[in-house]
Design a protein around this motif. Structure first.
Motif, short mmCIF file in Angstrom:
data_model
loop_
_atom_site.label_atom_id
_atom_site.label_comp_id
_atom_site.label_asym_id
_atom_site.label_seq_id
_atom_site.Cartn_x
_atom_site.Cartn_y
_atom_site.Cartn_z
N PHE A 210 59.79 32.17 28.76
CA PHE A 210 58.49 31.40 28.43
C PHE A 210 57.63 31.31 29.76
O PHE A 210 56.29 30.73 29.31
N LEU B 4 49.10 22.28 18.18
CA LEU B 4 49.97 22.81 17.25
C LEU B 4 49.61 22.70 15.76
O LEU B 4 49.09 21.34 15.34
N THR C 247 60.27 21.58 15.43
CA THR C 247 61.25 21.30 16.28
C THR C 247 61.02 20.52 17.54
O THR C 247 61.93 19.24 17.79
N THR C 248 59.93 20.98 18.17
CA THR C 248 59.52 20.01 19.27
C THR C 248 58.85 18.72 19.00
O THR C 248 58.97 17.62 19.80
N GLN C 249 57.89 18.96 17.99
CA GLN C 249 57.07 17.52 17.81
C GLN C 249 57.61 16.56 16.97
O GLN C 249 57.52 15.12 17.15
N ARG D 142 60.17 18.12 29.14
CA ARG D 142 59.16 18.30 29.89
C ARG D 142 58.11 17.37 29.18
O ARG D 142 57.04 16.92 29.64
N THR E 15 63.33 32.98 14.34
CA THR E 15 62.72 31.77 14.02
C THR E 15 63.14 30.61 14.91
O THR E 15 62.15 29.57 14.77
N GLU F 259 55.25 32.34 23.30
CA GLU F 259 53.61 32.66 23.18
C GLU F 259 53.18 34.24 23.75
O GLU F 259 53.83 34.44 24.60
N GLU G 228 55.60 27.23 8.99
CA GLU G 228 55.68 28.75 9.70
C GLU G 228 56.38 28.27 11.15
O GLU G 228 56.38 27.10 11.65
N THR G 229 57.16 29.48 11.52
CA THR G 229 57.89 29.14 12.90
C THR G 229 56.76 29.06 13.98
O THR G 229 55.67 29.64 13.67
N GLY G 230 57.02 28.01 14.81
CA GLY G 230 55.87 27.76 15.95
C GLY G 230 55.05 26.83 15.57
O GLY G 230 54.07 26.55 16.28
N SER G 231 55.30 26.30 14.16
CA SER G 231 54.40 25.16 14.18
C SER G 231 54.52 23.88 14.62
O SER G 231 53.68 22.84 14.55
N GLY G 232 55.65 23.83 15.24
CA GLY G 232 55.85 22.54 16.00
C GLY G 232 56.93 21.48 15.39
O GLY G 232 57.21 20.40 15.81
P1 ADP Z 1 58.93 25.20 15.15
O1 ADP Z 1 60.16 24.56 15.16
O2 ADP Z 1 58.00 24.90 14.11
O3 ADP Z 1 59.28 26.77 14.87
P2 ADP Z 1 58.45 24.64 17.95
O4 ADP Z 1 58.52 23.10 17.81
O5 ADP Z 1 59.88 25.24 18.13
O6 ADP Z 1 58.10 25.14 16.41
O7 ADP Z 1 57.33 25.22 18.75
C1 ADP Z 1 56.24 24.75 18.94
C2 ADP Z 1 55.46 25.07 19.88
O8 ADP Z 1 56.03 24.80 21.24
C3 ADP Z 1 55.62 26.74 20.22
O9 ADP Z 1 54.16 27.37 19.83
C4 ADP Z 1 56.08 27.06 21.25
O10 ADP Z 1 55.31 28.13 22.00
C5 ADP Z 1 56.10 26.04 22.25
N1 ADP Z 1 57.59 25.90 23.07
C6 ADP Z 1 58.60 25.55 22.25
N2 ADP Z 1 59.73 25.67 23.34
C7 ADP Z 1 58.75 26.07 24.56
C8 ADP Z 1 59.44 26.31 25.91
N3 ADP Z 1 60.32 26.16 26.23
N4 ADP Z 1 58.54 26.79 26.81
C9 ADP Z 1 57.36 26.59 26.39
N5 ADP Z 1 56.69 26.52 25.18
C10 ADP Z 1 57.64 26.12 24.21
#
Ligand code: ADP
Ligand code: MG
Length: 680
Positions: free
Chosen positions: A299, A38, A68-70, A106, A318, A323, A62-66
């Motif tokens: 997903f 990411l 929120t999740t990272q 997960r 956003t 993917e 950018e949206t999808g850069s990680g």
């Molecule tokens: P941001 O907050 O910067 O927009 P995210 O942290 O939401 O980015 O997403 C990072 C990556 O994690 C994305 O490429 C997305 O494809 C993947 N992702 C997020 N949620 C899921 C999910 N529920 N299942 C599979 N992949 C996910």
């Protein structure tokens, strides 16, 4: 439908550098490898250092850069949750909070609800052990009631800040204040690449950390002429893309559940008819009320040879990243709240989205490879008809809820609250007036005992008032049900295309004299008598999952009754009491029948009974409504027949007998004189 290619959204990657990183490949790689791939990952150390060095950090990516999740995981790994401290990450949307928490659980290899959980209104999936808390912005706002300094949190990340929801905006003001008193609290404001300079200025010039995105060019196409029926145009265009374009999934932006369900049904229908003439097309919806197992399906990787089309609300703009999207289809609309502080009328309308929105949507096509965005409007319309940005919600919504909350937090001088963008003065004033009328504030604008109780309940002030009033009318059992059913509103009945007549008959069978609130009560009561059976729902064309949700909501509200000193009691079939309790909360939302149709009592606005209402044909003289929805007209949804005398009984400070006199009384001899209630 004929499209013309007009512009290109510039990417920073060469179209030829397309990595063949399809969703399938990603799944095969280990989750950790995906995490490392990411855009945020190379900046991990730099980001953590910046967080260590600054109390407030604005993070743009950018949206999808990680983001929120990272980022919350990095903080967890870095030890920010030692000594039982928690990390909060707010999301404007329920679905996003749930879905992202599930994903992070997960990635961390833990059970959702243990170390990682989410908390949204009426649904708490957290435990004592939960240190990473994804929650809606509204839930964090409510946390302030029990913990005004957020003492158990080491980091608060206000995510999706660019959405500028009402709750996010209020959080800004409150958190800025808390940060002054708690120098060890870390505040992160994460946003897509919009507005970050404003956030920085607001937080006393906090530094902005930029995560360079990965973005492929997106070709933008417009229709040659405006499309009259965008839903139909959408369906046709999806099939057109499916048949003529190389592999890659499609993302379609629609405005809400009903529309999305209709589009999905139309698409499936047509695919079935085309049969083996076309390749397989997987049609997947995503909207706020979709059950979580269905949400997870978007997903899942697309099977080889097939194509996936995700039909989404602007949640996919956003908040969620799917993917494999190569094509975006954008009709250019979204559902927006608007509020008229002069009339106090709030309405939800389908309106053209902003240019900023349209460009975010287009950007979704360029995440994994060069993509295409098809706009179902003309290039001219884009240039001349779309607003630059969306107006922040705080400037187009009623503020009753938030004002009540702020008052409960001891913030009295609302005019000088630290707003990023202040709400209109009249809106604030009207909120104060309404809370005064509801008895939540006294004439000095101070919170009353009743107001304190109202703030305890996680529902709108009018609904809270209705619940409190059920004590006086001894009907809290029924009112709880009505409140719960109103909060799953509009998704109770279902109406399959091939069984329209049966479905409509089933609905009419629930009708009770008095109006829609009693119909809702009736549905729930019969369902409860069936033992909460799914079979019963199926037979009666009632949505089982909406009912199950209503039951959850009802249980939670019941659990709060003691706190607000309302005892459990039943009206034993005396529905007048139920109707009066509802009137005690909703006396603001009343309409009377005049010779030219319904007019709201105070403001004299023309309004209409919604065709789905049980009172559509009856035309009672006086009624109250739960909400107004502006579609083709101002429709009142969920209406209840009332007596004008009740208004004097429940809100004598608000209504004068004179304004409730009926000018038509003499011309309608049948209804002259005593009201039904007086006649017993
Ligand atoms: P941001 O907050 O910067 O927009 P995210 O942290 O939401 O980015 O997403 C990072 C990556 O994690 C994305 O490429 C997305 O494809 C993947 N992702 C997020 N949620 C899921 C999910 N529920 N299942 C599979 N992949 C996910
Ligand atoms: Mg995000």
């Amino acid at each position: 439908i004929e499209f013309v290619r007009a512009t290109q959204l510039q990417g920073d990657e060469e179209p030829s550098s397309i990595p063949s990183l399809s969703a399938q490949d990603q799944q095969k790689e280990s989750i950790q490898a995906v995490r490392r791939s990411l855009p945020v990952f190379p900046f991990r150390e730099e980001l953590l250092a910046a967080i260590a060095n600054h109390q407030v950090l604005i993070i743009e990516g950018e949206t999808g850069s990680g983001k929120t999740t990272q980022i919350p995981q990095y903080l967890f790994e870095e030890g920010y949750t030692k000594k039982g401290m928690k990390i909060a990450c707010t999301q404007p949307r329920r679905v996003a909070a749930m879905s992202v928490a599930a994903r992070v659980a997960r990635e961390m290899g833990v059970k959702l609800g243990n170390e990682v959980g989410y908390s949204i209104r009426f649904e708490d999936c957290t435990s004592e052990r939960t240190v990473l808390r994804y929650m809606t912005d509204g839930m964090l706002l409510r946390e302030f009631l029990s913990e005004p300094d957020l003492a158990s949190y080491s980091v608060v990340m206000v995510d999706e800040a660019h959405e500028r929801t009402l709750h996010t905006d209020i959080l800004f003001g409150l958190i800025k204040d808390v940060a002054r008193f708690r120098p060890e609290l870390k505040v992160l404001v994460a946003s897509a690449t919009l507005d970050t300079a404003r956030f920085s200025t607001f937080f006393d010039d906090a530094p902005v950390f930029r995560i360079p995105g990965r973005r492929f060019p997106v070709d933008i196409f417009y229709t040659k002429a405006p499309e009259a029926d965008y839903l139909e145009a959408c369906v046709v265009s999806v099939l057109q893309i499916h048949v003529t374009q190389p592999p890659g999934d499609i993302l379609v932006f629609l405005t809400g559940q009903e529309e999305i369900e209709a589009a999905c049904e139309m698409l499936q229908d047509r695919c079935r008819r085309l049969g083996s003439k076309i390749r397989e097309l997987l049609v997947l919806p995503i909207y706020a009320n979709l059950p979580s197992d269905m949400q997870a399906r978007i997903f899942q990787p697309t099977p080889p040879g097939a194509r996936k089309v995700v039909v989404a609300t602007n949640i996919a703009e956003t908040s969620l990243t799917i993917e494999g999207i190569i094509y975006v289809l954008d009709p250019g609309f979204c559902k927006q709240k608007s509020y008229n502080p002069r009339t106090g009328m709030e309405s939800l309308t389908v309106t053209p989205c902003s240019k900023a929105s349209a460009n975010q949507r287009a950007g979704r096509a360029g995440r994994v490879a060069a993509g295409k965005c098809f706009r179902l409007y003309t290039a001219w319309a884009y240039q001349h008809e779309l607003e630059e940005t969306t107006v922040p919600e705080i400037q187009r919504t009623s503020l009753g809820n938030v004002v009540l909350l702020l008052k409960s937090l001891g913030i009295h001088d609302l005019m000088h609250f630290d707003f990023l963008d202040p709400p209109p003065y009249e809106t604030l004033l009207l909120a104060l007036e309404q809370l005064y009328a509801l008895g939540a504030l006294n004439h000095l604008g101070e919170l009353t005992t009743s107001g304190r109780k109202m703030a305890e309940l996680p529902v709108d002030p009018m609904l809270s008032k209705m619940i409190l009033a059920s004590e006086k009318y001894s009907c809290s059992e029924e009112i709880l049900t009505v409140a719960a059913m109103l909060s799953v509103n509009n998704s109770i009945f279902y109406r399959p295309k091939d069984k329209v007549v049966h479905a409509d008959n089933a609905r009419v069978n629930f009708f009770l004299p008095g109006g829609d609130h009693l119909v809702l009560l009736n549905v729930y009561t019969q369902w409860a008598e069936s033992g909460y059976s799914s079979q019963w729902c199926y037979e009666n064309f009632v949505q089982f999952r909406s009912m199950r949700r209503a039951r959850d909501v009802r249980e939670q509200l019941e659990g709060l009754l003691e706190r607000v000193e309302v005892g459990l009691s039943s009206c034993q079939g005396d529905y007048i009491r139920v109707r009066k309790a509802i009137t005690a909360g909703y006396f603001y939302h009343t309409a009377r029948l005049t010779r030219s149709g319904y007019r709201t009592v105070k403001q004299q606005q023309t309004v209409f009974v919604h065709p789905n209402s049980s009172l559509f044909e009856q035309q009672p003289r006086w009624l109250l409504y739960h909400e107004l929805v502006l579609t083709t007209k101002e429709f009142m949804r969920q209406v209840l027949e009332i007596e004008s005398s009740w208004l004097l009984e429940v809100a004598p400070h608000y209504y004068k007998a004179k304004e409730l006199e009926d000018p038509h009384a003499k011309k309608m001899p049948k209804k002259i004189g005593k009201t039904r209630e007086e006649l017993g």
